[in-house]
Structures are given as C-alpha cells and as structure tokens.
Design a protein around this motif. Structure first.
Motif, mmCIF file in Angstrom:
data_model
loop_
_atom_site.group_PDB
_atom_site.id
_atom_site.type_symbol
_atom_site.label_atom_id
_atom_site.label_comp_id
_atom_site.label_asym_id
_atom_site.label_seq_id
_atom_site.Cartn_x
_atom_site.Cartn_y
_atom_site.Cartn_z
ATOM 1 N N PRO A 102 8.078 0.425 -5.524
ATOM 2 C CA PRO A 102 7.558 0.349 -6.898
ATOM 3 C C PRO A 102 5.774 -0.134 -6.417
ATOM 4 O O PRO A 102 4.557 0.354 -6.873
ATOM 5 C CB PRO A 102 7.703 -0.848 -7.279
ATOM 6 N N LEU A 103 5.812 -1.254 -5.495
ATOM 7 C CA LEU A 103 4.438 -1.358 -4.630
ATOM 8 C C LEU A 103 3.952 -0.677 -4.478
ATOM 9 O O LEU A 103 2.722 -0.615 -4.418
ATOM 10 C CB LEU A 103 4.624 -2.300 -3.402
ATOM 11 N N LEU A 104 4.270 0.137 -3.472
ATOM 12 C CA LEU A 104 3.723 1.232 -2.560
ATOM 13 C C LEU A 104 3.060 2.585 -3.402
ATOM 14 O O LEU A 104 1.771 3.156 -3.497
ATOM 15 C CB LEU A 104 4.644 2.159 -1.473
ATOM 16 N N HIS A 105 4.190 2.470 -4.159
ATOM 17 C CA HIS A 105 3.484 3.520 -6.273
ATOM 18 C C HIS A 105 2.203 2.945 -6.386
ATOM 19 O O HIS A 105 1.295 3.636 -6.811
ATOM 20 C CB HIS A 105 4.846 3.796 -6.962
ATOM 21 N N ALA A 106 2.296 1.758 -6.589
ATOM 22 C CA ALA A 106 0.899 1.432 -7.403
ATOM 23 C C ALA A 106 -0.483 1.501 -6.641
ATOM 24 O O ALA A 106 -1.353 1.402 -7.147
ATOM 25 C CB ALA A 106 1.741 0.075 -7.887
ATOM 26 N N PHE A 107 0.058 0.776 -5.596
ATOM 27 C CA PHE A 107 -1.185 0.878 -4.612
ATOM 28 C C PHE A 107 -1.374 2.659 -4.446
ATOM 29 O O PHE A 107 -2.557 2.591 -4.457
ATOM 30 C CB PHE A 107 -0.503 0.641 -3.090
ATOM 31 N N THR A 108 -0.992 3.415 -4.189
ATOM 32 C CA THR A 108 -0.761 4.943 -4.109
ATOM 33 C C THR A 108 -1.855 5.595 -5.004
ATOM 34 O O THR A 108 -3.211 6.118 -5.062
ATOM 35 C CB THR A 108 -0.071 5.596 -3.652
ATOM 36 N N ASP A 109 -1.512 5.065 -6.526
ATOM 37 C CA ASP A 109 -2.110 5.656 -7.352
ATOM 38 C C ASP A 109 -3.683 4.552 -8.296
ATOM 39 O O ASP A 109 -4.471 5.331 -8.223
ATOM 40 C CB ASP A 109 -0.633 4.804 -8.518
ATOM 41 N N TYR A 110 -3.548 3.308 -7.695
ATOM 42 C CA TYR A 110 -4.477 2.513 -7.621
ATOM 43 C C TYR A 110 -6.217 2.749 -6.676
ATOM 44 O O TYR A 110 -6.875 3.006 -6.892
ATOM 45 C CB TYR A 110 -4.856 1.216 -7.686
ATOM 46 N N LEU A 111 -5.902 3.629 -5.407
ATOM 47 C CA LEU A 111 -6.349 3.567 -4.353
ATOM 48 C C LEU A 111 -6.991 5.380 -4.162
ATOM 49 O O LEU A 111 -7.324 5.097 -4.054
ATOM 50 C CB LEU A 111 -6.033 2.722 -3.271
ATOM 51 N N GLY A 112 -6.098 5.858 -4.476
ATOM 52 C CA GLY A 112 -5.671 7.464 -4.531
ATOM 53 C C GLY A 112 -5.709 7.176 -2.475
ATOM 54 O O GLY A 112 -6.487 8.693 -2.740
ATOM 55 N N LEU A 113 -5.050 6.332 -2.038
ATOM 56 C CA LEU A 113 -4.326 6.871 -0.513
ATOM 57 C C LEU A 113 -3.080 7.382 -0.639
ATOM 58 O O LEU A 113 -2.062 6.925 -1.714
ATOM 59 C CB LEU A 113 -5.348 5.884 -0.427
ATOM 60 N N GLU A 114 -2.833 7.849 0.573
ATOM 61 C CA GLU A 114 -1.623 7.996 0.502
ATOM 62 C C GLU A 114 -1.193 7.166 2.362
ATOM 63 O O GLU A 114 -1.825 6.172 2.515
ATOM 64 C CB GLU A 114 -1.127 9.786 1.970
ATOM 65 N N THR A 115 0.476 6.485 1.920
ATOM 66 C CA THR A 115 1.069 5.379 3.142
ATOM 67 C C THR A 115 0.855 6.244 4.254
ATOM 68 O O THR A 115 1.305 7.631 4.248
ATOM 69 C CB THR A 115 2.159 4.909 2.284
ATOM 70 N N THR A 116 0.743 5.271 5.329
ATOM 71 C CA THR A 116 0.741 5.919 6.444
ATOM 72 C C THR A 116 1.970 5.929 6.676
ATOM 73 O O THR A 116 2.178 6.907 8.151
ATOM 74 C CB THR A 116 0.347 5.064 7.353
ATOM 75 N N LEU A 117 3.179 5.577 6.700
ATOM 76 C CA LEU A 117 4.260 6.046 6.431
ATOM 77 C C LEU A 117 4.926 5.426 8.222
ATOM 78 O O LEU A 117 5.240 6.022 8.593
ATOM 79 C CB LEU A 117 5.355 7.366 6.583
ATOM 80 N N ARG A 118 4.170 3.909 8.564
ATOM 81 C CA ARG A 118 4.597 3.244 9.261
ATOM 82 C C ARG A 118 5.907 2.512 9.399
ATOM 83 O O ARG A 118 5.766 1.242 9.400
ATOM 84 C CB ARG A 118 3.363 2.740 10.757
ATOM 85 N N ALA A 119 7.088 1.956 10.278
ATOM 86 C CA ALA A 119 7.746 1.705 10.295
ATOM 87 C C ALA A 119 7.434 0.038 11.254
ATOM 88 O O ALA A 119 6.871 0.017 11.893
ATOM 89 C CB ALA A 119 9.143 1.719 11.453
ATOM 90 N N GLY A 120 7.317 -0.733 10.394
ATOM 91 C CA GLY A 120 6.747 -2.575 11.131
ATOM 92 C C GLY A 120 5.055 -2.606 11.064
ATOM 93 O O GLY A 120 4.999 -3.220 11.823
ATOM 94 N N ALA A 121 4.514 -1.775 10.533
ATOM 95 C CA ALA A 121 2.908 -1.871 10.676
ATOM 96 C C ALA A 121 2.790 -3.131 10.607
ATOM 97 O O ALA A 121 1.425 -3.688 11.171
ATOM 98 C CB ALA A 121 2.480 -0.742 9.943
#
Length: 282
Positions: A102-121
């Motif tokens: 839910p947080l990742l989707h909200a950030f993506t929608d708000y920022l217009g950016l894709e996640t980096t998909l890095r484990a343990g970033a």
C-alpha cells in the motif's frame, strides 16, 4: 487474584505469525508489534525468515509455514519468489500480506516514479548508515555527563534528575541518526558550565512526578543497605526538591521540558524528534 477477577480476565489466544523477508525482517517485526499491541488477548508466536533470496530458501520457508499455519506477513521484492509464496499460501488457505505494497503504490502514484526493486535498500552502507553508526558512537562517549567539553557537536542534549530515562532515550535517538548527549542533574553538584553556553544543540529537560521517581529508585535499590545515601536517593521529599530545582533550571534557560512520567522511551524520543524538526524548519 479473586475468582471474580479471574473470570473477567481474557484468555490469551496464541496464533502463528510468519515473517518472511528478503532483508533483515526489522520492518515486519515492527509492524507486527504495532498491530498485535492493539489486541490485548492475542499472543503471536513469531516465526522469522530473514534474507530469503533464493527458491530453495523460499521452499524451506513454505514447508515451515505448512507445518504451523497462521498469518504470513512478507516483504519480498523478487517477483518469482513473491508469486511462489502467494500461490502456496493461497493453496494452504493462509492469509499472506505484503505489508509495504500500500505504501509503495501510494508513493508511486504521488511521485510519478517507479520503485527500484532492491532488497534491503534501507540497509545499504550509505551516508545515512554511517551517520547512524557515528551517532551511536557519539552517544556512548557522551553518556551521563562525559566529555562535556564536546557538547557543542551534539544535535540534542538531555538534562534531568536520576531515573528519567536519559540514557535509553539517547540510545533510541542515536539509532535514528541523532547525536544525543545527556547531563545528570544531581543535588550535590552544579551542572557543567559548558551546558549554559551551547548554541547548536537543542537542550531538553526530562522531568517526572516525584512519586513515580521514588518508586523507580526504590525498585532499583532493592535490598541494598548502603546507609543514608541510599535512603536519600529514594526519599520522596528530597526528590520533590530535585525535580523542582530541575524545572527551575529549565525555565531559567528556556529549555523545553518533557514529562516522562507516563511515557515510554519511544514516546519521549518521538516528542524530541518533533521538537528538533520544528526547530530545523524555523
């Protein structure tokens, strides 16, 4: 305990919770504790699977989930491993919740950016990591009035009488990257003069009710028999004088005060972080 009290006391409900992470699992553990604390009669039996980054590791994890069915909370970035976990949990009819989605989707929608998909970033050896390690080192070396000549380099300096949780609060803040020092206010001596000339650090006074301090000090002393000094340490009237002196000192130098009587270390630290943030944004 009376029989009536026993009847009204809720019976604890134990349940299995599996925390599956491709990183350290700290996020899952914190979220589980925050959620479970809202259910007084529920006692989670935690199964932690950290650094799950291969199919073999996931298969072993799933076997353990099947052996002890329960809730599954996960933070797994790898799409293949996520799919494997979700399908198998569905077959087992075990709820599986990706807590960060839910947080990742909200950030993506708000920022217009894709996640980096890095484990343990969040655990990378970056500037923030070394800042936190530096803060821990600083806090340990400036605990309980040590190295007062170096207080100007602190972010926050906590002052207070004995047993107001100065040290554990400083350690909590250090884990957040805050360089925290603390100065004890003792009735037999004056605070170090360096304290009164500080410009950069935020000085905060920690206070508590004398009654609560007396209870804590008596509990700490236990059965010790060290004469009048020990009795004075937990004497309620003397503690009242200590607290009054501390409050007057904070008022004189306009240091904000936080009453920790009914606060946990986490709550006290949160109040300090709020004050630090407000000061930085002025």
């Amino acid at each position: 305990m009376t029989s009536a009290a026993r009847k009204t006391q809720p019976i604890a409900t134990f349940f299995h919770v599996h925390l599956v992470s491709d990183s350290t699992g700290e996020t899952l553990n914190a979220m589980l504790k925050a959620t479970a604390s809202q259910f007084a009669a529920a006692k989670p039996l935690e199964h932690i699977y950290a650094l799950i980054r291969s199919r073999a590791q996931m298969e072993k994890t799933l076997a353990e989930i099947e052996a002890s069915p329960g809730l599954v909370l996960y933070t797994v970035i790898n799409p293949e491993l996520r799919r494997l976990l979700e399908i198998r949990c569905s077959e087992l009819q075990t709820p599986a919740i990706s807590v960060l989605d839910p947080l990742l989707h909200a950030f993506t929608d708000y920022l217009g950016l894709e996640t980096t998909l890095r484990a343990g970033a969040q655990h990378e050896l970056n500037d923030a990591y070394f800042k936190r390690i530096g803060a821990l080192d600083y806090t340990l070396s400036h605990d309980d009035g040590q190295m007062t000549w170096d207080l100007e380099t602190a972010d926050v300096v906590l002052v207070g009488v004995s047993r107001t949780s100065k040290t554990p609060t400083c350690m909590y803040l250090a884990n957040r990257g805050i360089k925290a020092a603390n100065i004890p206010l003792v009735p037999t001596s004056e605070p170090p003069p360096e304290l009164f000339t500080l410009r950069k650090p935020l000085v905060i006074g920690l206070v508590a009710s004398p009654e609560r301090l007396s209870q804590i000090r008596e509990s700490r002393l236990g059965g010790l028999n060290a004469g009048d000094a020990v009795e004075d340490y937990s004497d309620l009237d003397l503690i009242r004088q200590e607290v009054l002196r501390a409050k007057r000192l904070c008022t004189k130098y306009r240091w904000p005060m936080i009453d920790v009587t009914r606060k946990s270390v986490e709550e006290t630290a949160a109040a300090i972080l709020t004050k630090l943030s407000a000061r930085q944004n002025q």
